[in-house]
Design a protein around this motif. Sequence first.
Motif, PDB file in Angstrom:
ATOM      1  N   GLY A 257       0.688  -1.224   0.149  1.00 56.57           N
ATOM      2  CA  GLY A 257       0.068   0.128  -0.148  1.00 56.57           C
ATOM      3  C   GLY A 257       0.836   1.215  -0.081  1.00 56.57           C
ATOM      4  N   ASP A 258       2.127   1.185  -0.591  1.00 59.99           N
ATOM      5  CA  ASP A 258       2.981   2.431  -0.520  1.00 59.99           C
ATOM      6  C   ASP A 258       2.246   3.639  -1.276  1.00 59.99           C
ATOM      7  OD1 ASP A 258       5.178   1.500   0.982  1.00 59.99           O
ATOM      8  OD2 ASP A 258       5.600  -0.039  -0.542  1.00 59.99           O
ATOM      9  N   LEU A 259       1.988   4.549  -0.647  1.00 68.14           N
ATOM     10  CA  LEU A 259       1.727   5.798  -1.421  1.00 68.14           C
ATOM     11  C   LEU A 259       0.932   5.825  -2.522  1.00 68.14           C
ATOM     12  CD1 LEU A 259       4.953   7.807  -1.276  1.00 68.14           C
ATOM     13  CD2 LEU A 259       3.239   8.239   0.152  1.00 68.14           C
ATOM     14  N   ASN A 260      -0.169   5.031  -2.344  1.00 68.58           N
ATOM     15  CA  ASN A 260      -1.075   4.551  -3.532  1.00 68.58           C
ATOM     16  C   ASN A 260      -1.844   5.563  -3.970  1.00 68.58           C
ATOM     17  OD1 ASN A 260      -3.625   4.522  -2.261  1.00 68.58           O
ATOM     18  ND2 ASN A 260      -3.245   2.690  -1.444  1.00 68.58           N
ATOM     19  N   MET A 261      -2.717   5.686  -5.018  1.00 65.04           N
ATOM     20  CA  MET A 261      -3.123   6.729  -5.730  1.00 65.04           C
ATOM     21  C   MET A 261      -4.543   7.193  -4.778  1.00 65.04           C
ATOM     22  SD  MET A 261      -2.051   8.088  -8.253  1.00 65.04           S
ATOM     23  CE  MET A 261      -3.166   9.107  -8.901  1.00 65.04           C
ATOM     24  N   GLU A 262      -5.161   6.386  -4.039  1.00 66.09           N
ATOM     25  CA  GLU A 262      -6.248   6.727  -3.218  1.00 66.09           C
ATOM     26  C   GLU A 262      -5.886   7.876  -2.241  1.00 66.09           C
ATOM     27  OE1 GLU A 262      -9.614   4.782  -0.353  1.00 66.09           O
ATOM     28  OE2 GLU A 262      -8.128   3.742  -1.067  1.00 66.09           O
ATOM     29  N   ALA A 263      -4.688   7.789  -1.499  1.00 67.09           N
ATOM     30  CA  ALA A 263      -3.942   8.542  -0.648  1.00 67.09           C
ATOM     31  C   ALA A 263      -3.732   9.827  -1.153  1.00 67.09           C
ATOM     32  CB  ALA A 263      -2.992   7.955   0.144  1.00 67.09           C
ATOM     33  N   LEU A 264      -2.943   9.662  -2.460  1.00 63.92           N
ATOM     34  CA  LEU A 264      -2.319  10.814  -3.117  1.00 63.92           C
ATOM     35  C   LEU A 264      -3.116  11.888  -3.573  1.00 63.92           C
ATOM     36  CD1 LEU A 264       0.367   8.868  -5.128  1.00 63.92           C
ATOM     37  CD2 LEU A 264       0.895  10.258  -3.321  1.00 63.92           C
ATOM     38  N   ARG A 265      -4.250  11.224  -4.243  1.00 59.66           N
ATOM     39  CA  ARG A 265      -5.558  12.207  -4.825  1.00 59.66           C
ATOM     40  C   ARG A 265      -6.258  12.743  -3.525  1.00 59.66           C
ATOM     41  NH1 ARG A 265      -8.625   9.107  -9.710  1.00 59.66           N
ATOM     42  NH2 ARG A 265     -10.060  10.933  -9.495  1.00 59.66           N
ATOM     43  N   GLN A 266      -6.237  12.537  -2.691  1.00 55.55           N
ATOM     44  CA  GLN A 266      -6.873  13.227  -1.552  1.00 55.55           C
ATOM     45  C   GLN A 266      -5.920  14.134  -0.804  1.00 55.55           C
ATOM     46  OE1 GLN A 266      -7.698  10.053   1.575  1.00 55.55           O
ATOM     47  NE2 GLN A 266      -9.298   9.255   0.518  1.00 55.55           N
ATOM     48  N   LYS A 267      -4.708  13.866  -1.056  1.00 54.17           N
ATOM     49  CA  LYS A 267      -3.543  15.109  -0.558  1.00 54.17           C
ATOM     50  C   LYS A 267      -3.104  15.945  -1.490  1.00 54.17           C
ATOM     51  CE  LYS A 267       0.846  15.012   1.945  1.00 54.17           C
ATOM     52  NZ  LYS A 267       1.967  14.100   2.560  1.00 54.17           N
ATOM     53  N   TYR A 268      -3.196  15.717  -2.697  1.00 56.81           N
ATOM     54  CA  TYR A 268      -2.699  16.526  -3.642  1.00 56.81           C
ATOM     55  C   TYR A 268      -3.711  16.933  -4.815  1.00 56.81           C
ATOM     56  CZ  TYR A 268       1.725  15.280  -1.496  1.00 56.81           C
ATOM     57  OH  TYR A 268       2.801  15.189  -0.650  1.00 56.81           O
ATOM     58  N   THR A 269      -3.442  18.086  -5.505  1.00 61.16           N
ATOM     59  CA  THR A 269      -4.110  18.559  -6.910  1.00 61.16           C
ATOM     60  C   THR A 269      -3.211  17.680  -7.823  1.00 61.16           C
ATOM     61  OG1 THR A 269      -2.972  20.219  -7.409  1.00 61.16           O
ATOM     62  CG2 THR A 269      -5.012  20.586  -6.028  1.00 61.16           C
ATOM     63  N   PRO A 270      -3.864  17.374  -9.096  1.00 60.35           N
ATOM     64  CA  PRO A 270      -3.116  16.860  -9.997  1.00 60.35           C
ATOM     65  C   PRO A 270      -1.764  17.594 -10.596  1.00 60.35           C
ATOM     66  CG  PRO A 270      -5.272  16.779 -10.708  1.00 60.35           C
ATOM     67  CD  PRO A 270      -5.210  17.489  -9.696  1.00 60.35           C
ATOM     68  N   GLU A 271      -1.693  18.918 -10.306  1.00 56.68           N
ATOM     69  CA  GLU A 271      -0.708  19.825 -10.654  1.00 56.68           C
ATOM     70  C   GLU A 271       0.340  19.745  -9.686  1.00 56.68           C
ATOM     71  OE1 GLU A 271      -4.021  21.015 -12.906  1.00 56.68           O
ATOM     72  OE2 GLU A 271      -3.878  20.907 -10.772  1.00 56.68           O
ATOM     73  N   GLN A 272      -0.099  19.681  -8.382  1.00 57.80           N
ATOM     74  CA  GLN A 272       0.965  19.614  -7.218  1.00 57.80           C
ATOM     75  C   GLN A 272       1.787  18.461  -7.309  1.00 57.80           C
ATOM     76  OE1 GLN A 272      -1.972  20.007  -3.905  1.00 57.80           O
ATOM     77  NE2 GLN A 272      -1.425  22.323  -3.541  1.00 57.80           N
ATOM     78  N   LEU A 273       0.705  17.237  -7.633  1.00 55.81           N
ATOM     79  CA  LEU A 273       1.574  15.881  -7.352  1.00 55.81           C
ATOM     80  C   LEU A 273       2.561  15.881  -8.921  1.00 55.81           C
ATOM     81  CD1 LEU A 273       1.999  13.027  -6.530  1.00 55.81           C
ATOM     82  CD2 LEU A 273       0.029  12.245  -7.572  1.00 55.81           C
ATOM     83  N   THR A 274       2.035  16.428  -9.808  1.00 57.39           N
ATOM     84  CA  THR A 274       3.022  16.362 -11.136  1.00 57.39           C
ATOM     85  C   THR A 274       4.262  17.115 -10.610  1.00 57.39           C
ATOM     86  OG1 THR A 274       1.223  16.110 -12.571  1.00 57.39           O
ATOM     87  CG2 THR A 274       3.371  16.889 -13.496  1.00 57.39           C
ATOM     88  N   GLY A 275       4.192  18.042 -10.153  1.00 56.74           N
ATOM     89  CA  GLY A 275       5.125  19.114  -9.875  1.00 56.74           C
ATOM     90  C   GLY A 275       6.345  18.421  -8.838  1.00 56.74           C
ATOM     91  N   LYS A 276       5.578  17.594  -7.919  1.00 62.62           N
ATOM     92  CA  LYS A 276       6.642  16.836  -6.982  1.00 62.62           C
ATOM     93  C   LYS A 276       7.421  15.722  -7.882  1.00 62.62           C
ATOM     94  CE  LYS A 276       4.353  17.912  -2.556  1.00 62.62           C
ATOM     95  NZ  LYS A 276       5.691  18.151  -1.877  1.00 62.62           N
TER      96      LYS A 276
END
Length: 315
Positions: A257-276
């Motif tokens: 369950g390492d940093l899966n998309m369910e948690a990532l989508r709750q924490k970031y916007t698409p642009e924020q995640l792409t930037g990281k």
Amino acid sequence: MATNATVRGRFAPSPSGRMHLGNLFAALLAWLDVRHLGGELLLRMEDLDPDRCRPEYLSQLADDLIWLGLDWDLGWRPGETAYCQSCRTPFYQAAFKTLASRGLVYPCYCSRKERLAASAPHAADGARIYSGRCRRLSAQEKTALQESGRSPAWRVQVPGEIISFVDEVFGPQQERLDRDCGDFILRRSDGVFAYQLAVSVDDLDMGITRVVRARDLLDSTPRQIWLMETLGGKAPEYAHAPLLVAPDGRKLSKREGDLNMEALRQKYTPEQLTGKLAKLAGLRQTDAPVTAIELAADFSWDKVPRADIPIPPDF
């Protein structure tokens, strides 16, 4: 961006769970590579393993890609099966028969324990190279094993040939197949065709010219090149990206369950995640929000590191 029809990349995930950050990292790089070149992207579902892959994961995976802004021109769509490996058995069977007709395929009756005992460790990375034990079985020995009820896997006999290629990230590569790879499995004992055959057949059949994937598949490339050339085709160009790893250096895992998309989508916007992701890949100096389209214009593999990339603990 204009399309160059001679360039076709692919993203070929396994729908065995929710994508984690490492899967998304590879998808972004595959998308940027082909968009920067003006080519087209194909989405293929590598769902060969019936014990791990589930139909519901397909739509979820596609939705996560679209959420991040990673579109595709060809391939899987809801309700379609032409780009699912689980529905492409006739293609793999045809390739298997071609190799068998040339005397290159033989049954292997070894259990896992026997395979390990009959294999030599690889000097470079600790992998074990099959010795070819079952290739030397007599007709009597084969008959006895068949009558015992043991179902064989099927291996391909590789030549003492050196396969060379230039990887976009890791540079010149070469491998002598019989020494560094050994005879490998084409079909499992349960009848499921193995990854090496399926991916080689699919890349040929689907006209793939660019393969971008994680570097843990770098050592699979020579055997895939050999398979494609043996089947009468031309191998694509390759770029193997570094792995994103956990802060402790461990490889990321869907199972964990390492940093899966369910948690990532709750924490970031698409642009924020792409930037990281762009900062981790060396494409930007900061992790400021950005879109995939904005990254494509000046994308270059020269910016991407070779070493595996630890994810910051506070990601």
